[in-house]
Design an enzyme around this catalytic site. Structure first.
Site, short mmCIF file in Angstrom:
data_model
loop_
_atom_site.label_atom_id
_atom_site.label_comp_id
_atom_site.label_asym_id
_atom_site.label_seq_id
_atom_site.Cartn_x
_atom_site.Cartn_y
_atom_site.Cartn_z
N HIS A 112 33.12 6.44 0.03
CA HIS A 112 33.24 7.17 -0.06
C HIS A 112 32.87 8.77 -0.79
CE1 HIS A 112 36.91 3.54 -1.62
NE2 HIS A 112 36.49 4.18 -0.71
N ARG B 177 60.28 0.29 -10.58
CA ARG B 177 59.34 -0.88 -10.90
C ARG B 177 58.93 -1.75 -10.35
NH1 ARG B 177 62.13 0.67 -15.40
NH2 ARG B 177 60.85 1.66 -17.20
N ASN C 151 33.56 -4.32 -1.07
CA ASN C 151 33.32 -3.47 -0.77
C ASN C 151 31.83 -1.86 0.22
OD1 ASN C 151 35.42 -2.14 -2.30
ND2 ASN C 151 34.50 -3.00 -4.33
N HIS D 178 37.21 7.32 7.00
CA HIS D 178 36.58 5.97 6.28
C HIS D 178 35.88 5.42 7.25
CE1 HIS D 178 37.14 3.12 2.98
NE2 HIS D 178 37.48 1.89 4.35
N GLU E 89 39.78 -8.29 -7.83
CA GLU E 89 38.74 -7.89 -8.07
C GLU E 89 37.91 -7.90 -8.97
OE1 GLU E 89 36.84 -3.33 -6.88
OE2 GLU E 89 38.35 -4.16 -5.06
N ARG F 143 36.11 -10.38 -4.84
CA ARG F 143 36.19 -9.46 -4.03
C ARG F 143 35.69 -8.17 -3.80
NH1 ARG F 143 42.74 -7.42 -3.83
NH2 ARG F 143 42.77 -6.45 -2.14
N HIS G 145 30.64 1.03 0.91
CA HIS G 145 31.95 1.96 0.14
C HIS G 145 31.76 3.01 -0.40
CE1 HIS G 145 34.73 -1.30 2.42
NE2 HIS G 145 35.49 -0.09 2.50
N LYS H 101 45.86 -3.71 -2.37
CA LYS H 101 45.23 -2.87 -3.19
C LYS H 101 46.10 -1.69 -2.17
CE LYS H 101 40.43 -2.82 -4.13
NZ LYS H 101 39.06 -2.06 -3.40
N GLU I 79 35.27 -1.11 9.77
CA GLU I 79 35.23 -2.51 8.99
C GLU I 79 35.14 -4.31 8.82
OE1 GLU I 79 35.86 -2.63 5.32
OE2 GLU I 79 37.01 -0.55 5.71
N LYS J 275 39.44 -12.06 4.76
CA LYS J 275 40.10 -11.33 3.61
C LYS J 275 41.02 -11.99 3.16
CE LYS J 275 41.24 -6.82 2.41
NZ LYS J 275 41.77 -5.47 2.17
#
Length: 355
Positions: free
Chosen positions: A251, A123, A244, A264, A236, A240, A247, A145, A187, A226
């Protein structure tokens, strides 16, 4: 050295991003960090291990901290539940406890996978990022993330789990192949597009030699952007989402071609340009913005043209995007370079932008 960037995700959680040439040879400055742990497990890949693994292990062990290593195959295929399960078995063999830590030494795949495993084993075990690719240094190592892919889509399983520290050595980029370096530049360009016109203009106007000399500051600028974004919106739910940009389509391209055709950054580059062409035609984006993006992508060895895609397969991938809330998704568009805007749209409207 660029002075450490202190990230305060919320009142009770802070960490520092250090950007400094040669910092991988000077880990003694993190003595107080590593003294906390009896042992650390370093997760890296087969490309990075021969370059940096022993160097990092030797320095950490000087602090009386034992090290163990897990070396995974490089590439997106390792970012899977099956690889995570294999790592959990190693954690158990090494008797990893909550008094120990996990280090991600490598690019975005290593960081996402190692962070996901650290966040879920017992955990939650402490986690340190040492990114060695440009994409990881400016983006994926910051913000918490972490996750893995499923065959049906990218990053569908994951969590938000902040690192204890991010240690960035721009000298590690010297060993990258051009394609992997350019992957990270996508990026960097994204940050200029959505948030910082000055950064975009610097990238647009500078020669390759000038950019190389100033790379440390460029990385620090991206990290600072960032930092500002995640401090305001860690989970997000609002701001935030601007990260994206490009993206959603990116993706789709990665998944459509099973992570084989595009990196990517290459997929995101195509996404940024294609979406901006569409938003210009709809009068949302200032005319000429897509041409500037096209030029800067070409300058940095990145693609911009959309390949042929079957609409049915696109929709199958697209509608599983984790950013959907009910039948709505928020798409990031530009008003102009340096200024982004969030548009909520339904599936039919989204298809108009993507196809």
């Amino acid at each position: 050295m660029v002075e450490g960037i202190n990230v305060e995700v919320h009142r009770d959680y802070k960490y520092t991003i250090d950007v400094s040439k040669g910092i991988l040879d000077k880990l003694e400055r993190y003595r107080n960090l590593f003294f906390r742990y009896e042992k650390v497990v370093i997760i890296t890949d087969e490309n990075v291990a021969p370059l940096y693994l022993k160097k990092v292990e030797r320095q950490i062990e000087k602090f009386g901290c034992k090290t163990q290593e897990i070396i995974i195959p490089p590439g997106e295929s390792s970012k899977s539940l099956s690889m995570a399960e294999e790592i959990y078995h190693h954690f158990s063999e090494y008797n990893l406890t909550r008094s120990d830590a996990v280090i991600a030494l490598g690019g975005g795949v290593v960081g996402d996978l190692a962070g996901f495993c650290a966040s879920t084993y017992l955990r939650g075990v402490d986690f340190i990022q040492i990114p060695t690719t440009l994409l990881a240094q400016v983006d994926s190592s910051i913000g918490g993330k972490v996750g893995v892919n499923l065959t049906k889509g990218k990053n569908l399983v994951g969590s938000f789990y902040q690192p204890k520290s991010v240690i960035v050595d721009p000298r590690s980029l010297k060993t990258l192949k051009d394609r992997i370096f350019n992957d990270g530049m996508a990026e960097v360009i994204k940050y200029g597009c959505i948030y910082d016109k000055t950064l975009f203009n610097k990238l647009y106007q500078s020669t390759a030699e000038e950019l190389t000399k100033d790379l440390e500051n460029t990385i620090a600028t991206c990290c600072s952007i960032k930092k500002e974004v995640i401090e305001e919106d860690e989970r997000e739910t609002g701001l935030r989402k601007i990260l994206n940009f490009g993206h959603t389509l990116g993706h789709v391209l990665e998944t459509y071609f099973n992570y084989q055709k595009y990196t990517h950054g290459e997929a995101v580059a195509i996404g940024m340009y294609h979406i901006t062409v569409k938003s210009e035609k709809k009068g949302i984006t200032k005319y000429g913005t897509s041409d500037k993006i096209k030029e800067i992508l070409i300058k940095n060895g990145l693609p911009y043209t959309m390949p042929y895609l079957e609409q049915e397969k696109i929709e199958e991938i697209l509608f599983r995007d984790k950013k959907f809330s009910g039948d709505k998704i928020t798409l990031v568009l530009l008003k102009e370079i340096g200024e982004s805007v969030l548009y909520s749209m339904d599936k039919n409207q989204l298809v108009e932008f993507i196809i």
